[in-house]
Design a protein around this motif. Structure first.
Motif, short mmCIF file in Angstrom:
data_model
loop_
_atom_site.label_atom_id
_atom_site.label_comp_id
_atom_site.label_asym_id
_atom_site.label_seq_id
_atom_site.Cartn_x
_atom_site.Cartn_y
_atom_site.Cartn_z
N UNK A 168 79.38 11.71 34.61
CA UNK A 168 79.88 10.39 35.01
C UNK A 168 79.73 10.08 36.49
N UNK A 170 77.64 8.11 39.03
CA UNK A 170 76.53 7.18 39.19
C UNK A 170 75.93 7.19 40.61
N UNK A 171 76.71 6.86 41.61
CA UNK A 171 76.10 6.70 42.93
C UNK A 171 76.23 7.95 43.79
N UNK B 275 88.98 9.44 41.97
CA UNK B 275 88.19 9.40 40.74
C UNK B 275 87.64 8.01 40.47
N UNK B 277 87.12 5.60 42.63
CA UNK B 277 86.09 5.28 43.63
C UNK B 277 84.78 5.95 43.27
N UNK B 278 84.86 7.20 42.83
CA UNK B 278 83.65 7.95 42.53
C UNK B 278 82.84 7.33 41.40
N UNK B 279 83.54 6.84 40.39
CA UNK B 279 82.83 6.37 39.21
C UNK B 279 82.58 4.87 39.21
N UNK B 280 82.87 4.23 40.34
CA UNK B 280 82.59 2.80 40.44
C UNK B 280 81.21 2.64 41.08
N UNK B 306 91.10 13.01 48.80
CA UNK B 306 90.31 13.75 47.79
C UNK B 306 88.92 13.15 47.59
N UNK B 307 88.49 12.35 48.53
CA UNK B 307 87.16 11.73 48.42
C UNK B 307 86.20 12.56 49.26
N UNK B 308 85.00 12.78 48.76
CA UNK B 308 84.04 13.58 49.52
C UNK B 308 83.45 12.76 50.65
N UNK B 311 80.73 10.27 50.16
CA UNK B 311 80.93 9.00 49.46
C UNK B 311 81.38 7.85 50.34
N UNK B 312 81.96 8.15 51.50
CA UNK B 312 82.51 7.04 52.30
C UNK B 312 82.00 7.09 53.73
N UNK B 342 78.58 4.33 49.67
CA UNK B 342 79.06 3.40 48.65
C UNK B 342 80.40 2.81 49.06
#
Lengths: 476, 476
Positions: A168, A170-171, B275, B277-280, B306-308, B311-312, B342
Motif C-alpha cells: 500500500x 504509492x508515493x 499512516x 499521510x503515507x497512503x495518500x 512517525x513520518x519518515x 516523505x515530508x 509529497x
C-alpha cells in the motif's frame, strides 16, 4: 555509555545551538564553511527518529534536510548530479537522508545488478575525490551509519503487518530499494557486507537503544559543527612547476582560405554537425576559451546554425553571481550541467579559475595550482559517465587582436563587445600566455584534450573547429 | 513589408542592444522588470532560425533561452511547475522555446487525449491568471506564433528523408509530441484549430519568408523590450474593505485537557496520521501561521513523529534571500513546491505578504490588498491539481504570550526563539488581529479553508489539529 538524562539533553541543545549559530555567522567571511551530513542504515535502525530528535535540539529553521528516495545510478550522469542543487552553501548545515551511498546500495541490490569489485571500488574512488574536493573548499562532510542486528530488526518486523506495508505504498516509492531487506536474512547480511566496503571512514552508531542512539547522533553533530575541516595539504599534494610556453601561442598562423571555398565547406559541415549531434546519445560539452576577440561567439553561432534550440544550451560564463560565491568554485558548473540539454556549449568555462582568476590575482597561487587536479577529476567523472568534452583554445596574434579591438570600437552594434577590461587584459598578454601554457600542460588529458586553434584567418579556423568536432565525435 | 536590408539589421541590432541594457540595468531599481517570450509554431516554421538570428543581433550573454521538449501535462502538478525555476528574474530577457502552451498541445495530441472544450477553457483560464500575476509583478510576457501553411510545410518535408528522421532520434525525444504533424494534413489542420483557441492575444508571424520572418521577430522583441507592461488596475479590480474582527481572536479559550488523556490520544493520532499521510497519493500542504509563541514548532514536531523524512519537507519561512527579491513575491513558494516531497509543511508561508509585510508597512496598501486574490488563485490551481491545502492559525491570548515569552527568555536552550522582533510584533498586537481577520475573510475558501485553533492549552490544541488534519484528509 549511559542513557542521557534530561539535563544532558538541555546541555547538548545549548551547545549545538551555539555551534550552529557560529557556523551560520561564518557565511561571507574568509573562514566560511558548511557541514554536510550523510546518513545511512537499514530500515528500522531509527535514522528518522534520530533526525527528529536533532531537530528538537537545534534551531530547526537553520537545519536543512534533503530526503530523496534512493535511486539507481543513472549511467548518463555523475553520481552527484541529483544532489548538486541542494549542497549546503557556506553557513548551512544540511542532512542528506538519501545520498550517493544509498543510491549505490539501491543500484547494487534493486535488480541484482551486482557491480563487480572493480566497478565498486572505481565508484568509491570517484566519490572519495568528490568529497575531498568539497572538504578542500570548506564543506565538511561527516557520514553516519545506523547499525542494528538481524535479531533486533526482526523484533520490529514482528510488530508490523508486512503485507500491508508492502502493498500500500504509492508515493513512498520503494521500487528502487531492497524492500525486503528485513524479510530476508541473506539480503540483510549482504547489505551489511557491501556497506562495510565504504563505511571505514564513517561513524557507526549501534542503534539498538533508541535514546542512546539519538543522543549519540546529536553528540556527533555537535562535534562536527565544532571541528575544523580536514583539508588536504595542497602544496604537498602537487608540485607545481610552470610549463614551457606553447609555440602555437607565440607565432601567428599564415594560413588563408578563399571565401568561396569556405562557404561551400561551411554549409556542408554545419549540416553534418547538426545531424551528428542529433543522433549522438551522449552528453556533449563543447568548451571555448581563448584570448579576447579570438572569435568564440562567431564559431558558436556557426555550430548551432542547423541545430534546434531544444537540443543545446549555451552557457556564457562571467564572474559568479553573489549567491554562487557561497559555494566551492566548481559548484555553479556542476549546477549548469544538471540542465536537461544534451549539448552544452560553454563560452568561457571553469578554466576561468586558472586564467583570469590567476592572472588578476583574485585567488592565492596555491588555490589555482590545486585547481588543475580538481578540474581533471571533474572532467574525468563526466567522461566516465557518457559525456564527451571537446575543449578549444582560440588564439590570435597580438597585432590581429588590436585590429579587431579597433574594429569593434568603430562598429556601433559591436561596441558592447569591447570594454576597458579587454584593454586591461591585453596589457597582461604575456601572463595569459603563461597561464594558458600551464593549463594545456596540466589539463590536456587523454579523456579531454585541448585543441589550440589559430583564428587569425577566421575561415580556416572555423573549418578546422567544425572538422575537429566531427572527428572527435566519430572517433569515440 | 519588404525584406530587411543590411543596414536595417545593423540599425535594429543597435536598438535591441540598447533596450536590452536598459532592461538589464533596471535590476534592483523600483522600476525593475523582466521580459518572458513564449514561442509557438509547428515544425518547419523556422522558430529556431528566428531565435538564432536574434542571438546574433543581441548581446548573447544576456539573452536566456530555455528549450525543453514539450511534455504532457502531469495531473499532479500545476502547469507552471516545470518552468518555475527558470522564470526570468528582474533585468533578464528569457525565451521559453518549450512552454506551457507547447505542453498543452503535446497533451492534447500525443495520446489522442482530447480535452473537452470545457477542460481546455478551464486550463486556459488558469494560464491567463498566472500570466496576469507575472505581469502585475513586473514580468512582461509576449507570445509569438510562427505560422505556415500546409503547402509550405510540404515543400520542406519533400526535401527530407522522413523515415530516417522518424527512426533515428534518441535524446531529442519526440515521443510526447505530434511527430507526424507534417505528414498528416488532418492533424496539421487540427493543431491549427486548437492553437487558435489560445493565440488571440499572441503575435502571429507569417513565416513563409525566412528573412522577413526573422526580421519581424526581432522587431517584436525590440518593441516588447521598450514597451511598458500592461498591469491590471489593482484598485479597480478589487474593492477592499476591512473585515470584522473574528471573535476567536479576541477571547481566550478556557478548555483544558488532562496530561494522561492527552498522551494517550496523542500517540494514537500520531500513528494514524503517519499512516494516512503515507497512503495518500496527493500532494499535501500543511500550513501554519499564528501569533508568536503560539506553538507552531511544537505541533509540527508532533505531526512528523512517525513520518519518515523521505516523505515530508519542512519549509521555515523568513524574509526572502537577496536573490529571491528579484522575482515576484510568490515565486519562492512556487519554487519550494517543485521539491519532490509529497508532504510540504510550512512554518509560516506566503501569508507573510498580508501579515508582517502589511503590518510593518514593507509594501504599499494596494499591494497587500491585491494579494488576497492572487493567493486564492495560487491555492486554487494547486488544489485543482491533486493537492490538499490545510491552513491553521494558532492563537493565544496576549497574557499567555507574555508568559511564554518570559519562559523562553529564562530557558537557556529556548532563548534563541525570542528576539527583539517578537517584542516589537507584540506591540502591534491589534494590527495583527485586524490583518488576520482580513486574511480569514478574504482567503478562507471552499478549497482551502482556514482553521483557527486556540492554543492556550497546548494539549487541547494539538489534539484538535491532529484530528482536523485527519478529518480533512479523509473527507475529500
Amino acid at each position: 555509555m549511559l542513557k542521557p538524562k534530561k539535563n544532558d539533553l538541555k546541555k547538548i541543545s545549548l551547545d549545538i545551538i551555539e555551534a550552529q549559530y557560529a557556523l551560520k555567522n561564518s557565511r561571507g567571511k574568509t573562514n566560511a564553511r558548511a557541514l554536510l551530513v550523510l546518513i545511512g542504515g537499514v530500515e528500522f535502525s531509527g535514522k528518522g527518529q534520530a533526525i527528529h530528535q536533532l531537530r528538537e535540539l537545534m534551531d530547526p529553521r537553520y537545519l536543512y534536510i534533503k530526503a530523496d528516495i534512493p535511486q539507481k545510478y543513472d549511467q548518463y550522469q555523475p553520481f552527484w548530479l541529483p544532489y548538486i542543487a541542494d549542497l549546503p552553501s557556506y553557513g548551512q548545515i544540511m542532512l542528506f537522508y538519501g545520498n550517493w551511498y544509498t543510491d549505490l546500495l539501491a543500484s547494487q541490490f534493486s535488480n541484482q545488478q551486482n557491480y563487480s569489485e572493480k566497478q565498486l571500488s572505481g565508484m568509491l574512488l570517484q566519490i572519495s575525490d568528490f568529497e575531498q574536493y568539497l572538504k578542500n573548499h570548506g564543506i565538511d562532510i561527516i557520514k553516519v551509519w545506523f547499525d542494528i542486528s538481524w535479531e533486533y530488526c526482526q523484533e520490529f518486523v514482528n510488530d508490523l503487518n508486512i503485507t500491508k506495508v508492502l502493498h500500500k505504498v504509492p508515493h513512498f516509492a520503494w521500487d528502487n530499494f531492497p524492500t525486503t531487506q528485513w524479510l530476508n536474512k541473506h539480503l540483510f547480511k549482504e547489505i551489511d557486507h557491501i556497506r562495510k566496503k565504504f563505511t571505514a571512514d564513517w561513524i557507526v552508531i549501534n542503534s539498538e537503544q533508541p535514546e542512546l542512539r539519538n543522543y549519540q547522533f546529536s553528540q556527533i553533530i555537535l562535534k562536527a559543527l565544532k571541528a575544523p575541516i580536514e583539508i588536504e595539504h595542497k602544496s604537498s599534494s602537487f608540485d607545481y612547476q610552470s610549463a614551457e610556453l606553447y609555440p602555437e601561442l607565440l607565432f601567428s598562423s599564415q594560413e588563408k582560405m578563399q571565401k568561396k571555398h569556405y562557404q561551400c565547406l561551411l554549409k556542408k559541415l554545419q549540416k553534418e554537425i547538426a545531424e551528428v549531434l542529433r543522433y549522438d546519445s551522449r552528453k556533449i560539452i563543447l568548451l571555448f576559451e581563448g584570448v579576447d576577440a579570438a572569435g568564440k561567439g562567431g564559431i558558436i553561432k556557426r555550430i548551432i546554425k542547423y541545430v534546434s534550440p531544444y537540443e543545446y544550451n549555451i552557457h556564457c560564463i562571467a564572474k559568479p553571481e553573489d549567491h554562487e560565491k557561497h559555494y566551492p568554485y566548481l559548484w555553479r558548473f556542476y549546477n549548469k550541467l544538471s540542465k536537461k540539454s544534451a549539448i552544452h556549449i560553454f563560452d568561457r568555462s571553469w578554466y576561468g579559475r586558472v586564467l583570469v582568476e590567476r592572472v588578476e590575482e583574485l585567488i592565492e597561487a596555491q588555490d589555482w595550482q590545486s585547481s588543475f587536479k580538481e578540474i581533471n577529476q571533474f572532467e574525468k567523472i563526466l567522461t566516465d559517465n557518457n559525456t564527451v568534452i571537446i575543449k578549444f583554445w582560440l588564439m590570435i596574434s597580438k597585432e590581429e587582436q588590436l585590429k579587431r579591438f579597433e574594429m569593434r570600437e568603430n562598429t556601433p552594434q559591436k561596441k558592447f563587445k569591447i570594454t576597458a577590461e579587454d584593454w586591461r587584459n591585453r596589457e597582461k598578454w604575456d601572463d595569459y600566455i603563461q597561464a594558458a601554457s600551464d593549463m594545456f600542460f596540466y589539463t590536456s588529458t587523454s579523456y579531454a584534450p585541448w585543441h589550440i586553434i589559430a583564428t587569425d584567418d577566421k575561415y580556416t579556423a572555423r573549418i578546422k573547429i567544425l572538422t575537429r568536432i566531427l572527428l572527435s565525435l566519430k572517433q569515440e
